[in-house]
Design a protein around this motif. Structure first.
Motif, PDB file in Angstrom:
ATOM      1  N   VAL A   1      33.032  24.564  96.438  1.00  0.00           N
ATOM      2  CA  VAL A   1      32.996  25.857  97.140  1.00  0.00           C
ATOM      3  C   VAL A   1      32.551  25.645  98.579  1.00  0.00           C
ATOM      4  O   VAL A   1      33.143  26.182  99.521  1.00  0.00           O
ATOM      5  CB  VAL A   1      32.067  26.854  96.407  1.00  0.00           C
ATOM      6  N   SER A   2      31.515  24.848  98.772  1.00  0.00           N
ATOM      7  CA  SER A   2      31.027  24.571 100.123  1.00  0.00           C
ATOM      8  C   SER A   2      32.051  23.793 100.937  1.00  0.00           C
ATOM      9  O   SER A   2      32.195  24.010 102.141  1.00  0.00           O
ATOM     10  CB  SER A   2      29.713  23.793 100.073  1.00  0.00           C
ATOM     11  N   MET A   3      32.771  22.868 100.294  1.00  0.00           N
ATOM     12  CA  MET A   3      33.817  22.119 100.996  1.00  0.00           C
ATOM     13  C   MET A   3      34.888  23.079 101.502  1.00  0.00           C
ATOM     14  O   MET A   3      35.341  22.972 102.645  1.00  0.00           O
ATOM     15  CB  MET A   3      34.460  21.090 100.071  1.00  0.00           C
ATOM     16  N   ALA A   4      35.292  24.004 100.649  1.00  0.00           N
ATOM     17  CA  ALA A   4      36.314  24.973 101.052  1.00  0.00           C
ATOM     18  C   ALA A   4      35.840  25.793 102.238  1.00  0.00           C
ATOM     19  O   ALA A   4      36.622  26.092 103.151  1.00  0.00           O
ATOM     20  CB  ALA A   4      36.662  25.887  99.875  1.00  0.00           C
ATOM     21  N   GLU A   5      34.554  26.123 102.281  1.00  0.00           N
ATOM     22  CA  GLU A   5      34.005  26.895 103.396  1.00  0.00           C
ATOM     23  C   GLU A   5      34.050  26.109 104.706  1.00  0.00           C
ATOM     24  O   GLU A   5      34.153  26.690 105.778  1.00  0.00           O
ATOM     25  CB  GLU A   5      32.572  27.320 103.090  1.00  0.00           C
ATOM     26  N   VAL A   6      33.982  24.783 104.619  1.00  0.00           N
ATOM     27  CA  VAL A   6      34.086  23.937 105.807  1.00  0.00           C
ATOM     28  C   VAL A   6      35.550  23.824 106.260  1.00  0.00           C
ATOM     29  O   VAL A   6      35.848  23.879 107.450  1.00  0.00           O
ATOM     30  CB  VAL A   6      33.497  22.526 105.526  1.00  0.00           C
ATOM     31  N   VAL A   7      36.453  23.675 105.312  1.00  0.00           N
ATOM     32  CA  VAL A   7      37.866  23.455 105.623  1.00  0.00           C
ATOM     33  C   VAL A   7      38.557  24.736 106.079  1.00  0.00           C
ATOM     34  O   VAL A   7      39.388  24.718 106.997  1.00  0.00           O
ATOM     35  CB  VAL A   7      38.601  22.851 104.400  1.00  0.00           C
ATOM     36  N   ARG A   8      38.244  25.857 105.452  1.00  0.00           N
ATOM     37  CA  ARG A   8      38.947  27.129 105.690  1.00  0.00           C
ATOM     38  C   ARG A   8      39.057  27.508 107.167  1.00  0.00           C
ATOM     39  O   ARG A   8      40.166  27.815 107.629  1.00  0.00           O
ATOM     40  CB  ARG A   8      38.276  28.243 104.889  1.00  0.00           C
TER      41      ARG A   8
END
Length: 146
Positions: A53-60
């Motif tokens: 979830v945190s990775m997606a927040e960085v990539v988005r």
């Protein structure tokens, strides 16, 4: 004299099992595939120790919603493949656990990883049964943002 320590709490990734180098290689690969070439230092700063979830927040913000989902899907797939290809306990862990066994201290795992991921990585290294029933995930705790 009694020991003031009653419990030893282990993190999973990078403490019990050597997944950090695997995760680093996987993040570099995905970044290159999706058009965001990263350095090792950038991967460590942006992604190490983070949940999907945190990775997606960085990539988005950088690549958009679709790429963020694709990043997480590929990370799960590639990480699993790399773990299956050769994951080992962290160097010196076997000896450290044997020393703890002689102390009769209680042990458990508390990790940001999911139970599924820990069952996989710990299972591949023979550590799952050792900690069964004493494995806790951040997914069990409500997440709040300050």
């Amino acid at each position: 004299m009694e020991s003031p320590v009653e419990l030893v709490i282990f993190d999973c990734d990078g403490v019990l099992v050597g997944t950090e180098r695997i995760a680093l290689r996987v993040q570099l690969r995905i970044g290159a595939e999706l058009g965001w070439p990263l350095t090792e230092d950038e991967v460590v700063e942006l992604f190490m120790g983070r949940s999907l979830v945190s990775m997606a927040e960085v990539v988005r913000p950088r690549l958009g919603d679709r790429a963020a989902q694709l990043w997480c899907d590929r990370f799960a797939e590639y990480h699993r493949e790399a773990v299956d290809a050769g994951l080992a306990p962290v160097d010196g862990l076997t000896e450290a656990l044997a020393g703890l066994d002689r102390t009769n201290l209680a042990t458990c795992i508390a990790s940001g990883g999911t139970h599924e991921k820990m069952a996989h990585t710990l299972g591949r290294t023979g550590l799952y049964e050792r900690f069964a029933g004493r494995i806790h995930s951040a997914t069990e705790v409500e997440r709040t943002i300050n």
